[in-house]
Write a protein that holds these residues in place. Sequence first.
Motif, mmCIF file in Angstrom:
data_model
loop_
_atom_site.group_PDB
_atom_site.id
_atom_site.type_symbol
_atom_site.label_atom_id
_atom_site.label_comp_id
_atom_site.label_asym_id
_atom_site.label_seq_id
_atom_site.Cartn_x
_atom_site.Cartn_y
_atom_site.Cartn_z
ATOM 1 N N GLY A 59 -37.848 8.793 3.118
ATOM 2 C CA GLY A 59 -36.408 9.034 3.136
ATOM 3 C C GLY A 59 -35.723 7.680 3.107
ATOM 4 O O GLY A 59 -36.056 6.789 3.895
ATOM 5 N N LEU A 60 -34.807 7.522 2.167
ATOM 6 C CA LEU A 60 -34.113 6.240 2.014
ATOM 7 C C LEU A 60 -32.612 6.487 2.208
ATOM 8 O O LEU A 60 -32.010 7.278 1.477
ATOM 9 C CB LEU A 60 -34.413 5.678 0.620
ATOM 10 N N GLU A 111 -27.345 11.164 17.528
ATOM 11 C CA GLU A 111 -27.613 9.917 18.256
ATOM 12 C C GLU A 111 -26.325 9.457 18.920
ATOM 13 O O GLU A 111 -25.288 9.392 18.267
ATOM 14 C CB GLU A 111 -28.090 8.841 17.281
ATOM 15 N N TYR A 128 -28.455 14.192 6.488
ATOM 16 C CA TYR A 128 -29.091 14.040 7.803
ATOM 17 C C TYR A 128 -28.002 14.254 8.858
ATOM 18 O O TYR A 128 -26.970 13.587 8.802
ATOM 19 C CB TYR A 128 -29.592 12.606 8.019
ATOM 20 N N ALA A 171 -35.559 2.510 4.607
ATOM 21 C CA ALA A 171 -36.353 3.710 4.334
ATOM 22 C C ALA A 171 -37.565 3.756 5.249
ATOM 23 O O ALA A 171 -38.062 2.719 5.691
ATOM 24 C CB ALA A 171 -36.808 3.726 2.877
ATOM 25 N N SER A 172 -38.002 4.968 5.537
ATOM 26 C CA SER A 172 -39.257 5.176 6.250
ATOM 27 C C SER A 172 -40.061 6.200 5.473
ATOM 28 O O SER A 172 -39.498 7.167 4.956
ATOM 29 C CB SER A 172 -39.020 5.748 7.648
ATOM 30 N N ILE A 179 -21.425 0.411 7.917
ATOM 31 C CA ILE A 179 -21.941 1.555 7.135
ATOM 32 C C ILE A 179 -20.858 2.588 6.841
ATOM 33 O O ILE A 179 -20.903 3.283 5.829
ATOM 34 C CB ILE A 179 -23.145 2.195 7.878
HETATM 35 P P1 ATP Z 1 -33.192 3.710 12.571
HETATM 36 O O1 ATP Z 1 -34.434 3.339 13.333
HETATM 37 O O2 ATP Z 1 -32.693 2.629 11.687
HETATM 38 O O3 ATP Z 1 -32.132 4.315 13.428
HETATM 39 P P2 ATP Z 1 -34.757 5.978 11.816
HETATM 40 O O4 ATP Z 1 -36.080 5.319 11.754
HETATM 41 O O5 ATP Z 1 -34.401 6.814 12.988
HETATM 42 O O6 ATP Z 1 -33.607 4.887 11.578
HETATM 43 P P3 ATP Z 1 -35.584 7.660 9.669
HETATM 44 O O7 ATP Z 1 -35.809 8.974 10.309
HETATM 45 O O8 ATP Z 1 -36.733 6.798 9.363
HETATM 46 O O9 ATP Z 1 -34.508 6.860 10.511
HETATM 47 O O10 ATP Z 1 -34.684 7.939 8.363
HETATM 48 C C1 ATP Z 1 -34.934 7.368 7.087
HETATM 49 C C2 ATP Z 1 -33.791 6.482 6.639
HETATM 50 O O11 ATP Z 1 -32.547 7.186 6.718
HETATM 51 C C3 ATP Z 1 -33.563 5.252 7.518
HETATM 52 O O12 ATP Z 1 -34.436 4.227 7.135
HETATM 53 C C4 ATP Z 1 -32.124 4.931 7.234
HETATM 54 O O13 ATP Z 1 -31.988 4.277 6.001
HETATM 55 C C5 ATP Z 1 -31.499 6.306 7.098
HETATM 56 N N1 ATP Z 1 -30.939 6.752 8.375
HETATM 57 C C6 ATP Z 1 -31.582 7.333 9.389
HETATM 58 N N2 ATP Z 1 -30.770 7.601 10.417
HETATM 59 C C7 ATP Z 1 -29.537 7.192 10.024
HETATM 60 C C8 ATP Z 1 -28.254 7.204 10.641
HETATM 61 N N3 ATP Z 1 -28.082 7.694 11.866
HETATM 62 N N4 ATP Z 1 -27.225 6.696 9.949
HETATM 63 C C9 ATP Z 1 -27.398 6.203 8.709
HETATM 64 N N5 ATP Z 1 -28.579 6.163 8.075
HETATM 65 C C10 ATP Z 1 -29.648 6.645 8.719
#
Ligand code: ATP
Length: 429
Positions: free
Chosen positions: A398-399, A215, A211, A354-355, A414
């Motif tokens: 995605g986890l 941000e 990914y 995860a989402s 992290i």
């Molecule tokens: P968050 O709200 O915690 O910033 P997100 O909802 O934007 O995350 P998703 O797009 O749902 O992230 O991505 C799925 C998973 O990937 C997240 O649950 C998290 O475990 C991981 N993830 C997402 N963005 C990041 C990041 N910037 N750094 C590390 N892990 C991430």
Amino acid sequence: MLRTHYSQDVDTKDYGSTVTVAGWIEDIRNLGGIAFLILRDRTGKIQVTVIKKETPELFKELVSLSRETVVSITGLCQENTQVMNNWEILPQQAHILSLAESPLPLGVIDKVGADFDTTLDNRFIDLRKKENQSIFAIRDAFLTATHHFLHSQGFLEIHTPKITTTSPEGGTEVFSLQYFDRKAYLVQSPQLYKQIMMATGFDRVYEIAWYFRAEEHDTSRHLNESTAIDLEMAFIDNEEDIMKMAEDLTQYIMIYLTTQRKSDMDILATSPEIPQTPFTRITYDEALDLIQKKTDMTWGDDFGTLEERLIGETLQETFYFITQYPLETKPFYSMPNGKYARSFDLSYQGVEIASGAQRIHQHDLLQKRMAHMAMDIDNFSEYLKAFRYGMPPHGGFGLGIERFLMELLQVGNIRKCILFPRDRTRLTP
Ligand code: ATP
Ligand code: MG
């Protein structure tokens, strides 16, 4: 090949014979007439005992070496119940393979800790520490467990492009780059491609994904380059099928890690419990109710770090799902269910790891949702095309690998769970 991994593979049959071992000199204790060198490799340490009056030249040479110098040592392997491993090496010959400069920019065994930036600036040395070696041994086992489990469930591992022209995850920013004479982006996730894969007949796919997310926020749980287990599966009834896969995978990983990596867990002083399935499921509305008195957020907002923590504390569950989010908080591809999305987040100790969701598979509905969210449909024509010629119902999740490890190992940041972290200010090493 020089022999390493000796702390594990030397055994009683080697006692009394001459062996050659190689590694880093972690420490030298010179007591005058006798000196002890601690030699280290990935699997552990051994003691080299050098006696001045027996090998005066060698003694002089060895005690003058700098810490972290790489050497190979040939000598007698002798039983000695007083030392670690129950044996030591009495050296006859040494070769310096690489002399370490001194002072070291970062100590490997020093009791006084360096500040976090110094450890990351000197990551190749930082990674020599046994706690860090354990984190990455556990990370390796985490991936092995994932491959085992997902293959047992009929998934195929895939790799999708990381350079693209569109960006799926509405909320987060993208990194752009010059692609010859065009503008391109680094993918925020394999979302669009793994959905396109659902139109190919490969009905269960997963990827150890990168990914890239631009941000700006600089927190202890976000990276700008991170990895995830990303899967997609077709012919589902609804998001419940996806949650079941997510919890079974999680449980399998936890069983695997606690049995296969117990010694590394011990080094990190963690002994996680195996979670029972099914994990608790609460809806977004129920979660909001739980914390209503402690937050100013209103219906329709996404939970922030604080709210996630509060929900975790109130629920007193290690792993749990929050389901049925308001549609507008979730990306355009989430399947609507009235004013909700057929989506879920998986939390671990109050932190989202995860989402996932059931996705929209109907071309018309997808276009409608994109128009509603004021997206430029032309930019997504290649994605949308895959929905026009036979697309089964599907969903996935995605986890985050580093998120999971950070919570599992309670390391507090992290960045410790990825080799060379990329964050708002760090682009090296
Ligand atoms: P968050 O709200 O915690 O910033 P997100 O909802 O934007 O995350 P998703 O797009 O749902 O992230 O991505 C799925 C998973 O990937 C997240 O649950 C998290 O475990 C991981 N993830 C997402 N963005 C990041 C990041 N910037 N750094 C590390 N892990 C991430
Ligand atoms: Mg999320």
